[in-house]
Design a protein around this motif. Structure first.
Motif, PDB file in Angstrom:
ATOM      1  N   ALA A  29       1.055  -1.293   0.057  1.00 34.81           N
ATOM      2  CA  ALA A  29       0.190   0.426  -0.149  1.00 34.81           C
ATOM      3  C   ALA A  29       1.217   0.770   0.082  1.00 34.81           C
ATOM      4  N   PRO A  30       0.977   2.264  -0.896  1.00 42.19           N
ATOM      5  CA  PRO A  30       0.754   3.693  -0.940  1.00 42.19           C
ATOM      6  C   PRO A  30       1.602   3.863   1.021  1.00 42.19           C
ATOM      7  N   PHE A  31       2.797   4.427   0.964  1.00 38.65           N
ATOM      8  CA  PHE A  31       2.874   5.270   2.236  1.00 38.65           C
ATOM      9  C   PHE A  31       2.051   6.716   2.718  1.00 38.65           C
ATOM     10  N   ASP A  32       1.841   7.251   1.694  1.00 35.73           N
ATOM     11  CA  ASP A  32       1.308   8.538   1.981  1.00 35.73           C
ATOM     12  C   ASP A  32      -1.094   7.548   2.378  1.00 35.73           C
ATOM     13  N   ALA A  33      -1.504   6.926   2.211  1.00 36.51           N
ATOM     14  CA  ALA A  33      -2.527   5.685   3.177  1.00 36.51           C
ATOM     15  C   ALA A  33      -1.987   5.147   3.882  1.00 36.51           C
ATOM     16  N   CYS A  34      -2.733   3.942   4.738  1.00 28.55           N
ATOM     17  CA  CYS A  34      -3.143   3.517   5.782  1.00 28.55           C
ATOM     18  C   CYS A  34      -2.396   2.398   5.164  1.00 28.55           C
ATOM     19  N   CYS A  35      -1.686   1.558   6.074  1.00 30.06           N
ATOM     20  CA  CYS A  35      -1.498   0.028   6.466  1.00 30.06           C
ATOM     21  C   CYS A  35      -3.004  -0.925   6.776  1.00 30.06           C
ATOM     22  N   CYS A  38      -4.902   0.193   9.825  1.00 33.10           N
ATOM     23  CA  CYS A  38      -5.434   1.269  10.404  1.00 33.10           C
ATOM     24  C   CYS A  38      -6.911   1.151   9.317  1.00 33.10           C
ATOM     25  N   LYS A  39      -6.985   2.121   9.705  1.00 32.14           N
ATOM     26  CA  LYS A  39      -8.540   2.845   9.325  1.00 32.14           C
ATOM     27  C   LYS A  39      -8.746   4.333   9.014  1.00 32.14           C
ATOM     28  N   ILE A  40      -7.699   4.857   8.902  1.00 37.32           N
ATOM     29  CA  ILE A  40      -7.971   6.317   9.056  1.00 37.32           C
ATOM     30  C   ILE A  40      -6.263   6.735   8.597  1.00 37.32           C
ATOM     31  N   PRO A  41      -6.211   7.409   7.012  1.00 35.48           N
ATOM     32  CA  PRO A  41      -4.351   7.534   6.743  1.00 35.48           C
ATOM     33  C   PRO A  41      -3.479   8.242   7.140  1.00 35.48           C
ATOM     34  N   HIS A  57       5.151   0.225   6.718  1.00 37.33           N
ATOM     35  CA  HIS A  57       4.344   0.941   8.280  1.00 37.33           C
ATOM     36  C   HIS A  57       5.100   0.512   8.960  1.00 37.33           C
ATOM     37  N   MET A  58       4.839   0.751  10.149  1.00 37.28           N
ATOM     38  CA  MET A  58       5.457   0.619  11.154  1.00 37.28           C
ATOM     39  C   MET A  58       4.330  -1.190  11.543  1.00 37.28           C
TER      40      MET A  58
END
Length: 85
Positions: A29-35, A38-41, A57-58
């Motif tokens: 997934a893109p870094f500017d999105a979320c893993c 997660c629900k909210i980027p 992503h952590m």
């Protein structure tokens, strides 16, 4: 001839400090999105850098490292994972 500067305007540029490869090596997934967890980027999905310079992503990395098969290694180059300081 004497030159006097009466006004001076500077122009600056900026960019996010995001790695060249802009997707997580685990979930893709893109870094500017979320893993996927997660629900909210951006809210609770920080990036984590390793000393090997790979970025994830952590949450993706923590889940990866919890798996016994990971052997505490970077998913990209299989070196022992050490978080960059």
């Amino acid at each position: 001839m004497k030159l006097t500067i009466t006004d001076w305007w500077s122009v600056a540029g900026w960019k996010w400090d995001v790695p060249d490869d802009d997707v997580c090596g685990i979930c893709r997934a893109p870094f500017d999105a979320c893993c996927p967890q997660c629900k909210i980027p951006g809210d609770d999905c920080p990036l984590i850098w390793g000393e090997c310079t790979h970025v994830f992503h952590m949450h993706c990395l923590l889940k990866w490292l919890e798996a016994e098969s990971s052997q505490q290694q970077c998913p990209m180059d299989r070196r022992v994972w050490v978080t960059a300081s």
